[in-house]
Write a protein that holds these residues in place. Structure first.
Motif, PDB file in Angstrom:
ATOM      1  N   TYR A 386       0.834  -1.192   0.000  1.00  0.00           N
ATOM      2  CA  TYR A 386       0.000   0.000   0.000  1.00  0.00           C
ATOM      3  C   TYR A 386       0.880   1.258   0.000  1.00  0.00           C
ATOM      4  O   TYR A 386       1.957   1.274   0.607  1.00  0.00           O
ATOM      5  CB  TYR A 386      -0.921   0.024   1.220  1.00  0.00           C
ATOM      6  N   LYS A 387       0.363   2.274  -0.670  1.00  0.00           N
ATOM      7  CA  LYS A 387       1.023   3.582  -0.718  1.00  0.00           C
ATOM      8  C   LYS A 387       0.203   4.551   0.129  1.00  0.00           C
ATOM      9  O   LYS A 387      -1.015   4.660  -0.040  1.00  0.00           O
ATOM     10  CB  LYS A 387       1.108   4.061  -2.165  1.00  0.00           C
ATOM     11  N   THR A 396      -3.520   3.888  -1.078  1.00  0.00           N
ATOM     12  CA  THR A 396      -3.759   3.264  -2.379  1.00  0.00           C
ATOM     13  C   THR A 396      -3.089   1.899  -2.410  1.00  0.00           C
ATOM     14  O   THR A 396      -1.911   1.774  -2.065  1.00  0.00           O
ATOM     15  CB  THR A 396      -3.183   4.132  -3.515  1.00  0.00           C
ATOM     16  N   LYS A 397      -3.837   0.893  -2.827  1.00  0.00           N
ATOM     17  CA  LYS A 397      -3.239  -0.436  -2.984  1.00  0.00           C
ATOM     18  C   LYS A 397      -2.439  -0.465  -4.282  1.00  0.00           C
ATOM     19  O   LYS A 397      -2.928  -0.054  -5.337  1.00  0.00           O
ATOM     20  CB  LYS A 397      -4.320  -1.522  -3.001  1.00  0.00           C
ATOM     21  N   ILE A 398      -1.213  -0.978  -4.208  1.00  0.00           N
ATOM     22  CA  ILE A 398      -0.337  -1.001  -5.376  1.00  0.00           C
ATOM     23  C   ILE A 398      -0.335  -2.370  -6.045  1.00  0.00           C
ATOM     24  O   ILE A 398      -0.343  -2.477  -7.267  1.00  0.00           O
ATOM     25  CB  ILE A 398       1.102  -0.596  -4.978  1.00  0.00           C
ATOM     26  N   THR A 399      -0.302  -3.436  -5.258  1.00  0.00           N
ATOM     27  CA  THR A 399      -0.237  -4.786  -5.825  1.00  0.00           C
ATOM     28  C   THR A 399      -1.626  -5.295  -6.178  1.00  0.00           C
ATOM     29  O   THR A 399      -2.628  -4.883  -5.594  1.00  0.00           O
ATOM     30  CB  THR A 399       0.425  -5.751  -4.841  1.00  0.00           C
ATOM     31  N   VAL A 431       8.341  -6.460 -11.943  1.00  0.00           N
ATOM     32  CA  VAL A 431       8.746  -5.113 -11.538  1.00  0.00           C
ATOM     33  C   VAL A 431       7.543  -4.210 -11.753  1.00  0.00           C
ATOM     34  O   VAL A 431       6.942  -4.203 -12.836  1.00  0.00           O
ATOM     35  CB  VAL A 431       9.945  -4.606 -12.350  1.00  0.00           C
ATOM     36  N   ILE A 432       7.161  -3.474 -10.710  1.00  0.00           N
ATOM     37  CA  ILE A 432       6.000  -2.596 -10.798  1.00  0.00           C
ATOM     38  C   ILE A 432       6.393  -1.179 -10.383  1.00  0.00           C
ATOM     39  O   ILE A 432       7.367  -0.981  -9.654  1.00  0.00           O
ATOM     40  CB  ILE A 432       4.830  -3.096  -9.926  1.00  0.00           C
ATOM     41  N   SER A 433       5.621  -0.216 -10.852  1.00  0.00           N
ATOM     42  CA  SER A 433       5.854   1.171 -10.475  1.00  0.00           C
ATOM     43  C   SER A 433       5.129   1.471  -9.172  1.00  0.00           C
ATOM     44  O   SER A 433       4.320   0.675  -8.690  1.00  0.00           O
ATOM     45  CB  SER A 433       5.337   2.102 -11.578  1.00  0.00           C
ATOM     46  N   ASN A 434       5.386   2.637  -8.608  1.00  0.00           N
ATOM     47  CA  ASN A 434       4.696   3.006  -7.368  1.00  0.00           C
ATOM     48  C   ASN A 434       3.229   3.349  -7.606  1.00  0.00           C
ATOM     49  O   ASN A 434       2.487   3.603  -6.657  1.00  0.00           O
ATOM     50  CB  ASN A 434       5.408   4.150  -6.653  1.00  0.00           C
ATOM     51  N   GLY A 435       2.810   3.318  -8.857  1.00  0.00           N
ATOM     52  CA  GLY A 435       1.402   3.466  -9.171  1.00  0.00           C
ATOM     53  C   GLY A 435       0.711   2.140  -9.422  1.00  0.00           C
ATOM     54  O   GLY A 435      -0.479   2.090  -9.710  1.00  0.00           O
TER      55      GLY A 435
END
Length: 708
Positions: A386-387, A396-399, A431-435
């Protein structure tokens, strides 16, 4: 037409044979190969580079870089490294990235640093030949390590004794408090490497406990220090050694000598050391600030109290852009939160709210003021990233994807490596972004056990008798399940604090031994009772001063559910567990002899007054303070109830649940005229590891097969 009619039964037969030809798990598969050949494929040594948003990994004896925008670049092969070292290594040593895109690794007694093309050795630092508890500081190229009870430093070939104490009761630079409170080491380098903080524990008043090594010509007495609940405990201090002045001083510890010094945290400028100090009763924590030069106590920054217990597990995180502010774990309002304070003790804001827990701090982007955590917001059975916007508290949930995610953040705090698994997915690494945007898939693991026969595995929800909570359980059915038949059940139980056995990870986090027994015609069942973590403070601390009461009540809720199923043989229910699970196993078979026919208890706690101070007193207080609770949980008082078959297993060298528990239980069985079975594992400590574990689980399996 005739041809088509003939083809249908042939296809049916081939299809049936395909199912029938599924492999059967062996014990070796379930115990050893589960973590070897049958484990999901993963990228080796996957990590972020030290100074970039680029990750690296080893694949097919080749080291790769992988850029977040998708470019994969080869660095060097194992052959290139062997050429540089003049060796013939069969696999890459474990390497870590250090400054200036260099790689560091251990090799033949040295810490080697090479460039990223394996063409040049940049540094070669000898590792001390004798010692333990090695702690390498990259900032100053120095090892801290211990010899016997003293603390040493090594830089190059020079070794310096920081302490020279001949009293073996005084131990320096090693873990204290029996690794409770998140403590896992005894040395703590400052951010720039100018200071080394370390633990000193004085065990003079702690009882010597007799362990015996029977493997020599004459058995050898190998005593340990073991502080039992209600008895004298160790005294802990914190020292600081200055690399500049080469002198040591000690913090002016506040409180009592037996108070705990936990979660040491350096300020970013190295001027201060912050310590979460906990009283022996473990219900009052003070965050104290000390001068790192003089050891002078400056102030108590904040305090936390609770009628049950306070359990600090995490150090502070200081904000790089606001060095006088920090984030801190706290469960003061009933759930594990992240709180924001400054060093004057001013409460700034609570960053997480609601009926969920933060399970892990991942990172902080100071420029964007974004905090990243993993937690249970979506479900106690899952973990997501989460961010959190520090300014307004937006989360905000990221995954994405139901299941369990484990993430590592890039050095620039913009990207994440996401390891994801779910009930049917062994592992996917992206690999994921912070969004939350997926930038690149690094690996999709093969199910190397796909050719094996597994029974149906499902998670169920049961209402707790407290009327407030839901209990989660896992049931595994035999592979060729027939609902018209009756099946025996084996309950696998742990049930103690810090243990969650049911999650939506691969195969619902089941032990493969449970699949093995299901393959033999047993239903395998596990339930997470109250007292286990990640469900809030009330769910976990309800066990305080009465271990075994609510835990058994919840396990029996699971048993009642099983008995309601038409395909469960209610006359053939067994139970198995180790450590706290051994306590639960023994407790269940003695308290409910009409329900449990067979039990196998490994390393069981029988009498909590014989367990160690740090863990035991947190949940039970001292025997002097809580005599009724200790008496009610003492399984020696229930031996007369034994009716079924019970096997007790214990490691002879067990330093955690000492053999005395089993010996007293056996003696009481003799006095009560109750037959009980017993097996000891020489040389093994609290659990049986390695290849001998196959022997252990064969013994456990046979006991159920012979008696259930």
């Amino acid at each position: 037409m005739k041809f088509r009619l003939l083809l249908l039964p042939i296809l049916f037969i081939l299809s049936f044979q395909g199912i029938a030809q599924k492999k059967q798990l062996t014990l070796e598969d379930a115990i050893i190969n589960r973590y070897g050949d049958l484990a999901p494929d993963r990228l080796e040594q996957l990590q972020w580079l030290a100074n970039d948003h680029v990750c690296s990994y080893v694949k097919d004896n080749q080291l790769y870089k992988n850029y977040t925008y998708g470019l994969e670049k080869k660095l060097f092969k194992l052959d290139d490294l062997n050429k540089l070292l003049g060796d013939s290594l069969k696999s890459f040593p474990y390497m870590t990235w250090v400054k200036n895109n260099a790689l560091s690794f251990y090799y033949k007694g040295d810490n080697i640093t090479i460039n990223d093309k394996a063409r040049k050795i940049l540094a070669r630092v000898p590792v001390p030949k004798k010692g333990s508890n090695f702690d390498y500081c990259k900032e100053n190229g120095t090892y801290a390590f211990t010899k016997e009870n003293n603390l040493w430093l090594s830089k190059g070939k020079d070794e310096i004794a920081i302490t020279q104490d001949e009293d073996k009761n005084h131990v320096y630079g090693q873990s204290v408090s029996r690794n409770e409170f998140g403590i896992s080491g005894g040395t703590f380098w400052s951010p720039k490497g100018n200071f080394l903080a370390f633990y000193k524990k004085d065990e003079s008043k702690v009882s010597n406990y007799p362990l015996v090594d029977y493997m020599g010509r004459v058995a050898e007495h190998t005593p340990i220090k073991y502080p039992m609940a209600g008895m004298p405990s160790e005294h802990v201090e914190v020292g600081i050694y200055s690399m500049i002045t080469e002198k040591t001083m000690y913090l002016q510890k506040q409180g009592e000598p037996e108070d705990y010094m936990t979660n040491l945290t350096w300020s970013l400028d190295e001027k201060y050391l912050f310590v979460q100090e906990l009283n022996r009763a473990q219900n009052h924590m003070k965050l104290n600030q000390y001068d790192a030069i003089t050891g002078r106590f400056i102030k108590t920054v904040l305090e936390e109290k609770h009628p049950t217990y306070v359990e600090p597990q995490h150090p502070l995180f200081f904000l790089p852009n606001e060095p006088n502010e920090f984030f801190m774990f706290s469960n003061w309002d009933g759930y594990a939160r992240i709180m924001h304070y400054n060093t004057d003790g001013k409460f700034i804001r609570q960053l997480t709210k609601g009926d969920w827990e933060v399970t892990r701090f991942v990172g902080y982007d100071a420029g964007e003021e974004l905090l990243y955590v993993e937690g249970t917001k979506d479900s106690p059975l899952e973990r997501h990233l989460y961010k959190i916007n520090v300014r307004n508290g937006d989360i905000t949930k990221i995954t994405h994807g139901s299941g369990v995610h484990y993430t590592t953040i890039s050095p620039d705090n913009k990207y994440f490596i996401d390891h994801y698994q779910s009930t049917d997915i062994p592992n996917v690494t992206t690999v994921i972004s912070n969004g939350g945007k997926k930038l690149r898939t690094l690996n999709i693991s093969n199910d190397n056990a796909a050719d094996y026969q597994f029974g149906e595995n499902k998670i169920i929800e049961l209402p707790c008798k407290d009327g407030k909570n839901t209990l989660y359980a896992r049931i595994i059915l035999p592979p060729n399940f027939d609902a018209t038949k009756k099946y025996p059940v084996i309950l696998y139980v742990y049930g103690g604090p810090h243990s969650q056995l049911i999650t939506r990870s691969w195969k619902n986090s089941a032990r493969w031994w449970q699949y093995y027994m299901a393959q033999k015609g047993y239903i395998a069942f596990t339930l997470d009772n109250r007292g286990t973590p990640n469900r809030g403070r009330d769910f976990e601390t309800v066990i305080h001063r009465q271990l075994g009461v609510h835990e058994m009540e919840d396990q029996m809720t699971g048993i009642e559910y099983l008995k309601s199923l038409p395909y469960v043989d209610a006359e053939r229910i067994g139970v198995h567990g180790w450590s706290f699970g051994g306590f639960m196993t023994t407790n269940l078979i003695l308290t409910h002899p009409d329900t449990f026919k067979v039990g196998v208890a490994g390393g069981p706690v029988i009498d909590w007054s014989m367990y160690e101070v740090m863990y035991g007193e947190r949940y039970m207080d001292t025997p002097q303070e809580n005599p009724e609770g200790y008496e009610n949980s003492n399984l020696l008082n229930k031996v007369q109830n034994l009716e079924g078959r019970l096997l007790i297993i214990h490691g002879v060298q067990d330093p955690t649940v000492v053999m005395q528990h089993s010996m007293k239980f056996l003696r009481k069985c003799v006095k009560e005229g109750k037959q009980v079975d017993f097996f000891a594992y020489p040389t093994h400590p609290h659990n049986v590891r390695g290849k001998d574990r196959v022997h252990l689980m064969e013994k456990v399996s046979r006991y159920f097969e012979d008696n259930l």
